[in-house]
Write an enzyme that holds these catalytic residues in place. Structure first.
Site, PDB file in Angstrom:
ATOM      1  CE  LYS A  93      30.775  49.674  38.993  1.00 25.98           C
ATOM      2  NZ  LYS A  93      31.944  49.501  39.877  1.00 25.98           N
ATOM      3  N   GLY A 193      42.414  35.035  36.538  1.00 32.12           N
ATOM      4  CA  GLY A 193      42.367  36.389  35.980  1.00 32.12           C
ATOM      5  C   GLY A 193      43.594  37.159  36.423  1.00 32.12           C
ATOM      6  CB  VAL A 194      47.016  37.068  35.809  1.00 36.61           C
ATOM      7  CG1 VAL A 194      46.994  36.096  36.961  1.00 36.61           C
ATOM      8  CG2 VAL A 194      47.056  36.309  34.479  1.00 36.61           C
TER       9      VAL A 194
END
Length: 369
Positions: A93, A193-194
């Site tokens: 990462k 959370g959309v």
């Protein structure tokens, strides 16, 4: 362009890096390009199964040490995610430090791409919070090891599509395990959370006949769904209200990490937690708290692996149908984890870790032969 080795980190970060339960990272590189203002951390946790694949997060951290710690935690999670996704890839990462709205330029992204290229393929990057398909197209000007690019540039495009699909498969498996039927029809599902992923997940849920309740800190994200599905979706003020919704069957955290903590777990009304957010467990022990309350937890890094499956396929020449078929197997993997958890008498998160660790150990043993 300069590279600072991990030996120049603070004692606190070094302690985390080498501590057995959180460390074990193979390589951590601090990157700086003063001409563009780039400050970045690339963390490679494991290459036991292949090159380390993981996205690049662009975020304004409170401190440089916080940024390094985030890279360490996220890269470790990618090792486990890639292992359980059945990919021949390790975990890595990267984080770019700073406010992307202020600092992000093509020159900075290209400088970052040169650092990725300097690792010779040990790390393969992609999108994450604060970076997008267009950004990966810029990074790819300087490195062969950038995925998540646009279709026009040979990439897979928006990986949120298969991330949401994989989470939906994880939910179906959770329903199968708990209720004996892999459908969400008639179940009340709360999605926190959309945005990138969450709005795709809502579409799958509605198509399957679920009752959907949503929330998001961005009013425009909520409004987009309510306008598209008038009368079919309910919105609540915030996550605190969502987790306390009466009759909630499934809670899907799809925003930032740490959603499952000492405050939220006791308040949950849902009997299943299955969502797209990374690092949902705020600290070790939360998985046991969920289990003690009779809440079935589908490990986040298992069910949200659809996106990494999608971007990884770019390394072979992207084929959406092939990726979707692989993401469909998240259903079977989730059921396998629940079965292992029951057999071993441990929470599903611990069972998932054991399976992933065994695959990584097998990979290291095969390479040693």
């Amino acid at each position: 362009m300069g590279v600072t080795t991990v030996t120049e980190m603070t004692d606190g970060v070094l302690h985390t890096l080498f501590r057995t339960e959180q460390g074990g990272h193979e390589q951590v590189v601090l990157c700086q390009d003063r001409a563009t203002g780039l400050k970045a951390v690339i963390a490679i946790h494991s290459t036991a199964l292949g090159p380390a694949l993981g996205g690049t997060r662009f975020h304004a951290y409170a401190s440089d040490e916080e940024a390094v710690l985030d890279a360490l935690n996220l890269s470790r999670g990618m090792s486990y995610k890639n292992a359980l996704a059945g990919l021949d890839l390790g975990g890595g990462k990267a984080v770019i430090i700073g406010d992307p709205d202020v600092l992000k330029t093509e020159e900075l992204l290209q400088a970052y791409g040169r650092f990725v290229e300097s690792l010779g393929g040990r790390y393969v990057t992609a999108c994450d919070v604060g970076t997008y398909v267009a950004d990966m197209d810029v990074v790819a000007r300087e490195t062969r090891w950038a995925t998540g690019r646009s279709p026009e540039n040979g990439g897979a495009g928006d990986s949120s599509v298969l991330t949401a699909f994989g989470v939906f498969q994880g939910m179906r498996a959770s329903a199968q395990h708990l209720w004996g039927d892999p459908t969400l029809r008639g179940r009340k599902v709360g999605v926190a959370g959309v945005g990138k992923v969450g709005h795709y997940l809502v579409e799958h849920l509605l198509e399957d006949g679920a009752e959907v309740v949503i929330t998001d800190v961005r009013e425009e994200s909520v409004r987009r769904i309510l306008d598209k599905h008038p009368g079919k979706v309910t919105a609540v003020a915030d996550t605190d209200a969502l987790i306390r919704t009466e009759g909630l069957d499934i809670y899907a955290p799809c925003a930032l990490g740490g959603a499952l903590n000492d405050d939220t777990v006791p308040a949950l009304t849902a009997t299943i937690v299955c969502g797209a957010a990374n690092n949902q467990l705020a600290h070790p022990g939360i998985e046991k708290d969920l289990s003690d309350r009779g809440i079935l937890y589908a490990p986040d890094y298992v069910v949200n692996a659809g996106g990494v499956i999608q971007v990884a396929d770019e390394l072979r020449g992207f084929d959406f149908d092939r990726c979707k078929a692989k993401a469909t197997k998240i259903f079977d993997t989730t059921l396998e984890i629940f079965a292992r958890a029951k057999a071993d008498g441990i929470p599903p998160a611990a069972a998932a870790d054991r399976i992933a660790e065994q695959r990584m150990a097998d990979g290291r043993a095969a390479r040693a032969v």
